[in-house]
Design a protein around this motif. Structure first.
Motif, mmCIF file in Angstrom:
data_model
loop_
_atom_site.group_PDB
_atom_site.id
_atom_site.type_symbol
_atom_site.label_atom_id
_atom_site.label_comp_id
_atom_site.label_asym_id
_atom_site.label_seq_id
_atom_site.Cartn_x
_atom_site.Cartn_y
_atom_site.Cartn_z
ATOM 1 N N LEU A 277 0.813 -1.220 0.000
ATOM 2 C CA LEU A 277 0.000 0.000 0.000
ATOM 3 C C LEU A 277 0.847 1.271 0.000
ATOM 4 N N MET A 278 2.162 1.115 -0.157
ATOM 5 C CA MET A 278 3.068 2.240 -0.003
ATOM 6 C C MET A 278 3.747 2.619 -1.317
ATOM 7 N N ASN A 279 4.313 3.815 -1.330
ATOM 8 C CA ASN A 279 5.162 4.275 -2.419
ATOM 9 C C ASN A 279 6.628 4.187 -1.987
ATOM 10 N N ALA B 293 1.628 16.116 -6.229
ATOM 11 C CA ALA B 293 0.802 16.799 -7.234
ATOM 12 C C ALA B 293 0.425 15.865 -8.374
ATOM 13 N N ALA B 294 1.312 14.920 -8.693
ATOM 14 C CA ALA B 294 1.064 14.000 -9.806
ATOM 15 C C ALA B 294 0.413 12.689 -9.373
ATOM 16 N N ALA B 295 0.226 12.493 -8.067
ATOM 17 C CA ALA B 295 -0.242 11.203 -7.552
ATOM 18 C C ALA B 295 -1.655 10.875 -8.026
ATOM 19 N N GLU B 296 -1.889 9.577 -8.174
ATOM 20 C CA GLU B 296 -3.205 9.062 -8.548
ATOM 21 C C GLU B 296 -3.923 8.554 -7.304
ATOM 22 N N GLU B 297 -5.220 8.789 -7.253
ATOM 23 C CA GLU B 297 -5.996 8.438 -6.063
ATOM 24 C C GLU B 297 -6.792 7.153 -6.267
ATOM 25 N N GLU B 298 -6.749 6.288 -5.260
ATOM 26 C CA GLU B 298 -7.599 5.097 -5.204
ATOM 27 C C GLU B 298 -8.527 5.258 -3.998
ATOM 28 N N VAL B 299 -9.782 4.850 -4.158
ATOM 29 C CA VAL B 299 -10.758 4.923 -3.079
ATOM 30 C C VAL B 299 -11.194 3.505 -2.716
ATOM 31 N N VAL B 300 -11.086 3.151 -1.451
ATOM 32 C CA VAL B 300 -11.493 1.821 -0.999
ATOM 33 C C VAL B 300 -12.504 1.967 0.134
ATOM 34 N N ASN B 301 -13.439 1.023 0.171
ATOM 35 C CA ASN B 301 -14.454 0.982 1.229
ATOM 36 C C ASN B 301 -14.128 -0.146 2.199
ATOM 37 N N ARG C 26 -9.184 7.369 1.020
ATOM 38 C CA ARG C 26 -8.506 7.904 -0.165
ATOM 39 C C ARG C 26 -7.001 7.664 -0.013
ATOM 40 N N ILE C 27 -6.443 6.908 -0.953
ATOM 41 C CA ILE C 27 -5.028 6.542 -0.907
ATOM 42 C C ILE C 27 -4.354 7.050 -2.174
ATOM 43 N N LEU C 28 -3.195 7.687 -2.021
ATOM 44 C CA LEU C 28 -2.461 8.250 -3.160
ATOM 45 C C LEU C 28 -1.287 7.353 -3.542
ATOM 46 N N PHE C 29 -1.084 7.197 -4.854
ATOM 47 C CA PHE C 29 0.021 6.399 -5.380
ATOM 48 C C PHE C 29 0.734 7.171 -6.487
ATOM 49 N N ASP C 30 2.032 6.920 -6.617
ATOM 50 C CA ASP C 30 2.781 7.484 -7.740
ATOM 51 C C ASP C 30 2.195 6.961 -9.046
ATOM 52 N N PRO C 31 2.202 7.763 -10.118
ATOM 53 C CA PRO C 31 1.634 7.317 -11.394
ATOM 54 C C PRO C 31 2.235 5.993 -11.860
#
Length: 251
Positions: free
Chosen positions: A69-71, A83-91, A232-237
Motif C-alpha cells: 500500500l506504499m510508495n 501533485a502528480a499522484a493518482e488516487e484510489e478509493v477503498v471501502n 482515499r489513498i495516493l500512489f505514484d503514477p
C-alpha cells in the motif's frame, strides 16, 4: 501544500520522519492537505483507520517490508510527486461480533475480517449470506472475507482469488478447510451481509480479527461492506493498486 507526517516507531521510519519534517515542515493531520504515512502496510492500515474522519488523502512511503500500500521512500521532489499522484478509493468492511459472554464488538477492516480457531481443535462454522444458509458446517482452521484491496494479503496466502480494484465483489475464503475438503470459497456481491455462527464454541473457541483488531471467544460474526466510508489513498503514477494487483498475478 500543508503536509502531516506520521510514522511508526521503527528506526528507519523515524529517521525518514526527521528528514521529511526538516525539509517540508509538519502540521496537525486535521489541518493537512495530505497525510504522509511512513512505515509498512500495517502502519498504513492503522493510519487509514485513524484518519478516516478527515478529508485529506493518505500517501504512504515504505519504511517497512512488503509495502503493497506504499510508495517508494525518497526525500526529494515530494511536492511534485504528490501533485502528480493518482488516487484510489477503498471501502472498508464493518464487523459486528458477539462473544460468549454476550458482549457486542464492532470494528472496521480495510483488508479482511477473519475468523480463526483459538484452540487445538478445528473450528466449526455455519455460514449464511443475506440470511440464507449457504454452508451448514465448515470444519476448518478459519475463514475470511476480503475486500479487493485486501485480496492480495492473507486471502491470497490462503489460496483465495485476487480481485481487481474497483470490483464490486468480496472474496469468501476458507483457511485449511477439512470438511467440505474441496470447498475453495466463493465470490460474493459487495452488497451482501455474511454471517458466521460458531458451533460448539466453548469446546472449539474461535477469535475474530479485523485488520489486527482481535476479539476472543466469539459466538457469531456479521460482516458487510460500508460504501459510506471512503479511504482515499495516493500512489505514484503507474504504481497504483490496480497495477499492483495485476502485477502480483504475474510474479
Amino acid at each position: 501544500m500543508k503536509l502531516a507526517f506520521l510514522s511508526n516507531s521503527a528506526p528507519a521510519a523515524e529517521e525518514g520522519l526527521g528528514e521529511l519534517v526538516a525539509r517540508y515542515g509538519n502540521v496537525d493531520p486535521m489541518e493537512a492537505d495530505v497525510i504522509v504515512a511512513l512505515g509498512g502496510d500495517g502502519f498504513m492500515l492503522r493510519t487509514l483507520h485513524r484518519t478516516q474522519e478527515l478529508s485529506a488523502p493518505v500517501y504512504g512511503m515504505n519504511r517497512g517490508t512488503v509495502g503493497f500500500l506504499m510508495n517508494e521512500y525518497s526525500c526529494d521532489d515530494l511536492l511534485d510527486r504528490l501533485a502528480a499522484a493518482e488516487e484510489e478509493v477503498v471501502n472498508p468492511l464493518e464487523m459486528r461480533a458477539m462473544d460468549q459472554s454476550g458482549a457486542l464488538h464492532e470494528a472496521l477492516a480495510i483488508n479482511e475480517v477473519s475468523l480463526l480457531r483459538a484452540g487445538p481443535q478445528a473450528a466449526k462454522l455455519r455460514i449464511t449470506v443475506d440470511g440464507r444458509e449457504r454452508l451448514e458446517e465448515l470444519v476448518c482452521d478459519g475463514c475470511l472475507l476480503a475486500t479487493p484491496a485486501g485480496s492480495t494479503a492473507y486471502n491470497y496466502s490462503a489460496h483465495g482469488p485476487i480481485l481487481p480494484i474497483g470490483a464490486d465483489v468480496l472474496a469468501l475464503t476458507p483457511i485449511a478447510a477439512f470438511r467440505p475438503r474441496r470447498w475453495r470459497g466463493a465470490l460474493l456481491p459487495k452488497t451482501v451481509t455474511v454471517r458466521f455462527e460458531v458451533r460448539e464454541a466453548a469446546k472449539r473457541p474461535v477469535m475474530a480479527d479485523a485488520d489486527a483488531i482481535q476479539f476472543n471467544d466469539i459466538d457469531w460474526v456479521e460482516i458487510r461492506s460500508v460504501p459510506t466510508i471512503c479511504h482515499r489513498i495516493l500512489f505514484d503514477p503507474g504504481h497504483g493498486l490496480e497495477e499492483r494487483v495485476i502485477s502480483e498475478q504475474f510474479t
